[in-house]
Motif scaffolding. Structure first.
Motif, PDB file in Angstrom:
ATOM      1  N   ARG A  36      43.056 -17.478 -12.462  1.00 18.66           N
ATOM      2  CA  ARG A  36      44.106 -17.137 -11.504  1.00 18.66           C
ATOM      3  C   ARG A  36      45.415 -17.010 -12.268  1.00 18.66           C
ATOM      4  NH1 ARG A  36      45.682 -19.988  -5.711  1.00 18.66           N
ATOM      5  NH2 ARG A  36      47.430 -18.609  -5.240  1.00 18.66           N
ATOM      6  N   ILE A  37      46.023 -15.816 -12.174  1.00 14.42           N
ATOM      7  CA  ILE A  37      47.308 -15.550 -12.820  1.00 14.42           C
ATOM      8  C   ILE A  37      48.264 -15.123 -11.716  1.00 14.42           C
ATOM      9  CG2 ILE A  37      48.524 -14.234 -14.599  1.00 14.42           C
ATOM     10  CD1 ILE A  37      45.782 -13.711 -15.896  1.00 14.42           C
ATOM     11  N   GLY A  38      49.220 -15.977 -11.403  1.00 12.73           N
ATOM     12  CA  GLY A  38      50.072 -15.709 -10.251  1.00 12.73           C
ATOM     13  C   GLY A  38      49.224 -15.785  -8.991  1.00 12.73           C
ATOM     14  N   ARG A  39      49.254 -14.711  -8.186  1.00 11.44           N
ATOM     15  CA  ARG A  39      48.451 -14.668  -6.958  1.00 11.44           C
ATOM     16  C   ARG A  39      47.142 -13.919  -7.150  1.00 11.44           C
ATOM     17  NH1 ARG A  39      52.567 -12.209  -2.706  1.00 11.44           N
ATOM     18  NH2 ARG A  39      52.943 -10.867  -4.520  1.00 11.44           N
ATOM     19  N   ASN A  40      46.880 -13.467  -8.364  1.00 11.14           N
ATOM     20  CA  ASN A  40      45.719 -12.612  -8.606  1.00 11.14           C
ATOM     21  C   ASN A  40      44.610 -13.350  -9.341  1.00 11.14           C
ATOM     22  OD1 ASN A  40      47.134 -10.311  -7.527  1.00 11.14           O
ATOM     23  ND2 ASN A  40      48.272 -10.222  -9.459  1.00 11.14           N
TER      24      ASN A  40
ATOM     25  N   HIS B 205      48.809  -5.652 -18.318  1.00 13.94           N
ATOM     26  CA  HIS B 205      48.979  -5.623 -16.857  1.00 13.94           C
ATOM     27  C   HIS B 205      48.779  -6.995 -16.233  1.00 13.94           C
ATOM     28  CE1 HIS B 205      48.219  -4.536 -12.630  1.00 13.94           C
ATOM     29  NE2 HIS B 205      47.175  -5.340 -12.730  1.00 13.94           N
ATOM     30  N   HIS B 206      47.807  -7.745 -16.721  1.00 18.25           N
ATOM     31  CA  HIS B 206      47.449  -9.015 -16.107  1.00 18.25           C
ATOM     32  C   HIS B 206      48.425 -10.135 -16.440  1.00 18.25           C
ATOM     33  CE1 HIS B 206      43.388  -6.987 -16.250  1.00 18.25           C
ATOM     34  NE2 HIS B 206      43.415  -7.397 -15.004  1.00 18.25           N
ATOM     35  N   ILE B 207      49.060 -10.075 -17.597  1.00 18.17           N
ATOM     36  CA  ILE B 207      49.816 -11.249 -18.067  1.00 18.17           C
ATOM     37  C   ILE B 207      51.305 -10.987 -18.271  1.00 18.17           C
ATOM     38  CG2 ILE B 207      47.753 -12.163 -19.207  1.00 18.17           C
ATOM     39  CD1 ILE B 207      49.030 -11.351 -21.883  1.00 18.17           C
ATOM     40  N   ASP B 208      51.783  -9.803 -17.930  1.00 15.56           N
ATOM     41  CA  ASP B 208      53.201  -9.492 -18.145  1.00 15.56           C
ATOM     42  C   ASP B 208      53.689  -8.613 -16.996  1.00 15.56           C
ATOM     43  OD1 ASP B 208      55.733  -8.796 -18.977  1.00 15.56           O
ATOM     44  OD2 ASP B 208      55.149  -8.349 -21.042  1.00 15.56           O
ATOM     45  N   GLU B 209      54.520  -9.172 -16.120  1.00 20.24           N
ATOM     46  CA  GLU B 209      55.017  -8.439 -14.951  1.00 20.24           C
ATOM     47  C   GLU B 209      55.779  -7.172 -15.342  1.00 20.24           C
ATOM     48  OE1 GLU B 209      54.957  -8.569 -11.627  1.00 20.24           O
ATOM     49  OE2 GLU B 209      53.471 -10.175 -11.609  1.00 20.24           O
ATOM     50  N   GLU B 210      56.371  -7.167 -16.519  1.00 19.72           N
ATOM     51  CA  GLU B 210      57.135  -6.005 -16.945  1.00 19.72           C
ATOM     52  C   GLU B 210      56.237  -4.885 -17.476  1.00 19.72           C
ATOM     53  OE1 GLU B 210      60.151  -7.172 -19.683  1.00 19.72           O
ATOM     54  OE2 GLU B 210      61.209  -8.443 -18.223  1.00 19.72           O
ATOM     55  N   LYS B 211      54.949  -5.142 -17.598  1.00 17.66           N
ATOM     56  CA  LYS B 211      54.019  -4.126 -18.113  1.00 17.66           C
ATOM     57  C   LYS B 211      52.885  -3.856 -17.121  1.00 17.66           C
ATOM     58  CE  LYS B 211      54.956  -5.067 -22.995  1.00 17.66           C
ATOM     59  NZ  LYS B 211      54.370  -5.433 -24.314  1.00 17.66           N
TER      60      LYS B 211
ATOM     61  N   SER C 257      40.049 -14.484  -2.670  1.00 21.58           N
ATOM     62  CA  SER C 257      41.034 -14.933  -1.686  1.00 21.58           C
ATOM     63  C   SER C 257      40.390 -15.237  -0.335  1.00 21.58           C
ATOM     64  CB  SER C 257      42.114 -13.868  -1.493  1.00 21.58           C
ATOM     65  OG  SER C 257      41.579 -12.703  -0.890  1.00 21.58           O
ATOM     66  N   GLU C 258      39.120 -14.850  -0.140  1.00 20.01           N
ATOM     67  CA  GLU C 258      38.418 -15.105   1.113  1.00 20.01           C
ATOM     68  C   GLU C 258      37.563 -16.359   0.997  1.00 20.01           C
ATOM     69  OE1 GLU C 258      36.443 -12.139   3.467  1.00 20.01           O
ATOM     70  OE2 GLU C 258      37.394 -10.538   2.309  1.00 20.01           O
ATOM     71  N   ALA C 259      37.553 -17.127   2.075  1.00 16.11           N
ATOM     72  CA  ALA C 259      36.718 -18.329   2.104  1.00 16.11           C
ATOM     73  C   ALA C 259      35.304 -17.923   2.522  1.00 16.11           C
ATOM     74  CB  ALA C 259      37.292 -19.344   3.090  1.00 16.11           C
ATOM     75  N   ILE C 260      34.429 -17.764   1.536  1.00 17.72           N
ATOM     76  CA  ILE C 260      33.050 -17.357   1.794  1.00 17.72           C
ATOM     77  C   ILE C 260      32.126 -18.469   1.327  1.00 17.72           C
ATOM     78  CG2 ILE C 260      31.291 -15.619   1.316  1.00 17.72           C
ATOM     79  CD1 ILE C 260      33.524 -13.663   0.657  1.00 17.72           C
ATOM     80  N   GLU C 261      31.296 -18.948   2.241  1.00 19.51           N
ATOM     81  CA  GLU C 261      30.408 -20.052   1.883  1.00 19.51           C
ATOM     82  C   GLU C 261      29.427 -19.651   0.788  1.00 19.51           C
ATOM     83  OE1 GLU C 261      28.503 -21.813   5.198  1.00 19.51           O
ATOM     84  OE2 GLU C 261      30.362 -22.343   6.227  1.00 19.51           O
TER      85      GLU C 261
END
Length: 435
Positions: free
Chosen positions: A344-348, A361-367, A322-326
Motif C-alpha cells: 500500500r502506497i498512499g491510498r493505492n 508513477h507508484h512512488i513519486d507524486e511528481e512523476k 479496497s473492497e471487503a471480500i471474504e
C-alpha cells in the motif's frame, strides 16, 4: 486493381528530398498506403485518390505537420509529398512495426493478449488521446481500424491521423465509424468534437475488455433488419446500456450474447462502475457525464495493479484491495484464490506477484504516469525459493522498517523481504507490505 504509385517511383517530400516507393501496403476510402524509403530510412507514404486530394485536405495536413505529433504513439504526418507524374498529393509518416496488431484481430480472436496487456493498451490509448485533446485537437474517428497494439506488451500505435482536426473548427465529411459515433452525432445534432471522442473511446475500451458493443443487447436481437432507421434508433434516439442498473430492457441475451455476460463479471467493480457511468450519464449528459481520458487512465493503472494469478490454473484474476471480500474465486477454475502480498502506497494498492514491477508513477507524486523505467521488481531469494523480496532498481537508497522497529538501508541492487508490516521509505513516498 492498378495502384496509383509503382515500386521504384520517386515523389518529392516537402523538406527532405525524394521519397522512393518500395511496395504497396493497402488501400482505404481516401487513398493508398505504401512502404517507402526517405533518405535511407523506412517510412510509410499515404497517397490520396483524386477525389480526396482536396485543397481543404492539404490545408489540414499542413496544420497537423506544423503543430507536430502529440506523442510517439501517433503515426503522425511529418511532411507532405507531391509528384509531377502522379495526380494529387500524399504525406509521409512513420512506418508501423510488424509486432503491432489491429484491434480487429482481438475481436476475431486471432490473438489472445493477457489482461495485463489489455490494461496497458487501455492506459496508453487513454493517455494518448488525452495528449491529443490537450493540444486542442479532436480525432473524430476513434474505432477498431485506427488503433494497433502489441499483444505481448500492450504498447499502442494510432494511425489515420490525417483526419484529426482542431476541436469544433472542422466541418469535414468524416463523422466517425458506425457503432462508435456518439448518439448526438447519430441523431444529426452534433459534429465530431473532443466530447464525442470521449464516447467513441469508451466504446472502443468496452469492446476490448468485454468483446461486445455496450448498446447491443436484447433490443438489437429484436431488430429483423439492421437498416439505417434501425441503427439510428439503437445507437442514436434510444440508446440503452446493456448493463444499465436501472433498466434491464436491453440486457444481454444469455444464449446469444454470452460473451458480454461472461467477461463483465470477470472485472472488479471499479471498472464496471466507470463503464456504467460512460454509458448512462455519458449518454444522458454528453457535456458533463462523459468519462474523461484522465479517469480512464487512472482506472487502467488500478486494473493492472490489481492483477493476481490463480495458483491452480495460472489464470489472471483481479483483486480489489479496497473492497471487503471474504473470499475470491478464480473466474476460470472456480477454486479459491491465494492472494500474494501487496504493498500500500498512499491510498493505492499494488499486488506483488512474481512478475510485478513498480515505476516512478507508484512512488513519486511528481512523476505520475511515468512508466519508462522500473524502479523495483519482485524477486525470489537466491538461496531460499520460499522467500520473496522487493529489489531496488532505482539509483536511490531506500530505508526499510520491520514490525520490530528495526531499520535498514536498501541500497540500489539490494532487496527487502516481503514481510507483513514492513514499511519502505522510497524517498518520495512510503509503502507498507500487507498480506
Amino acid at each position: 486493381m492498378d495502384q496509383i504509385l509503382k515500386p521504384g517511383q520517386q515523389v518529392r517530400a516537402s523538406t527532405r528530398g525524394n521519397c522512393v516507393v518500395e511496395k504497396f501496403l493497402g488501400g482505404g476510402g481516401q487513398g493508398e498506403v505504401y512502404q517507402a524509403q526517405l533518405n535511407g530510412k523506412p517510412v510509410a507514404l499515404k497517397w490520396y485518390y483524386p477525389a480526396s486530394a482536396t485543397p481543404e485536405q492539404q490545408k489540414a495536413l499542413e496544420t497537423l505537420v506544423r503543430m507536430g505529433v502529440p506523442s510517439d504513439r501517433f503515426l503522425w504526418p511529418t511532411e507532405l509529398a507531391s509528384s509531377a507524374s502522379a495526380p494529387g498529393f500524399g504525406y509521409v509518416m512513420p512506418l508501423r512495426e510488424r509486432r503491432f496488431r489491429s484491434i480487429v484481430d482481438l475481436m476475431k480472436r486471432r490473438i489472445e493478449p493477457s489482461f495485463r496487456a489489455l490494461a496497458t493498451a487501455g492506459l496508453e490509448l487513454s493517455h494518448s488521446y488525452l495528449q491529443l485533446h490537450t493540444k486542442g485537437l479532436c480525432y473524430r474517428d476513434i474505432s477498431f481500424g485506427n488503433a494497433f497494439f502489441d499483444p505481448n506488451s500492450g504498447e499502442i500505435l494510432i494511425c489515420d491521423n490525417d483526419n484529426v482536426a482542431v476541436d469544433n473548427q472542422s466541418r469535414s465529411a468524416v463523422y466517425g465509424t458506425p457503432r462508435f459515433m456518439a448518439p448526438e452525432i447519430v441523431r444529426g445534432e452534433a459534429v465530431p468534437s473532443t466530447q464525442t471522442d470521449l464516447f467513441s473511446l469508451a466504446v472502443l475500451l468496452f469492446y476490448m475488455f468485454v468483446m461486445h458493443h455496450p448498446l447491443e443487447g436484447k433490443k438489437e436481437l429484436a431488430i429483423k433488419c439492421l437498416d439505417l432507421p434501425a441503427m439510428k434508433k439503437l445507437y442514436g434516439t434510444e440508446p440503452l446500456f446493456i448493463f444499465d442498473p436501472d433498466d434491464n430492457a436491453n440486457a444481454p441475451d444469455p444464449h446469444y450474447q454470452r460473451n458480454a455476460l461472461a467477461f463483465w463479471n470477470v472485472y472488479p467493480r471499479f471498472l464496471r462502475d466507470v463503464f456504467t457511468k460512460a454509458f448512462t450519464d455519458g449518454i444522458k449528459d454528453p457535456q458533463h457525464g462523459r468519462v474523461r481520458e484522465s479517469n480512464w487512465r487512472a482506472v487502467m493503472v488500478r486494473l493492472r495493479d490489481s492483477i493476481v494469478y490463480c495458483t491452480h490454473c495460472n489464470a489472471e484474476n483481479f483483486h480489489d484491495a479496497s473492497e471487503a471480500i471474504e473470499s475470491d474465486r478464480c473466474w476460470s477454475c472456480r477454486r479459491e484464490l491465494r492472494l500474494p502480498p501487496r504493498v500500500r502506497i498512499g491510498r493505492n494498492f499494488v499486488m506483488l506477484n512474481h512478475d510485478t514491477l513498480l515505476f516512478a508513477h507508484h512512488i513519486d507524486e511528481e512523476k505520475k504516469y511515468d512508466f519508462t523505467q522500473p524502479v523495483a521488481a519482485v524477486t525470489k531469494h537466491p538461496s531460499d525459493p520460499s522467500t520473496w523480496g522487493l529489489k531496488n532498481l532505482s539509483i536511490q537508497t531506500w530505508s526499510a522498517t520491520n514490525q520490530r522497529g528495526e531499520v535498514k538501508d536498501v541500497s540500489p541492487g539490494r532487496s527487502v523481504t516481503l514481510a507483513l508490516g514492513t514499511r519502505i521509505n522510497f524517498g518520495h513516498a512510503e509503502g507498507e507490505i500487507w498480506s
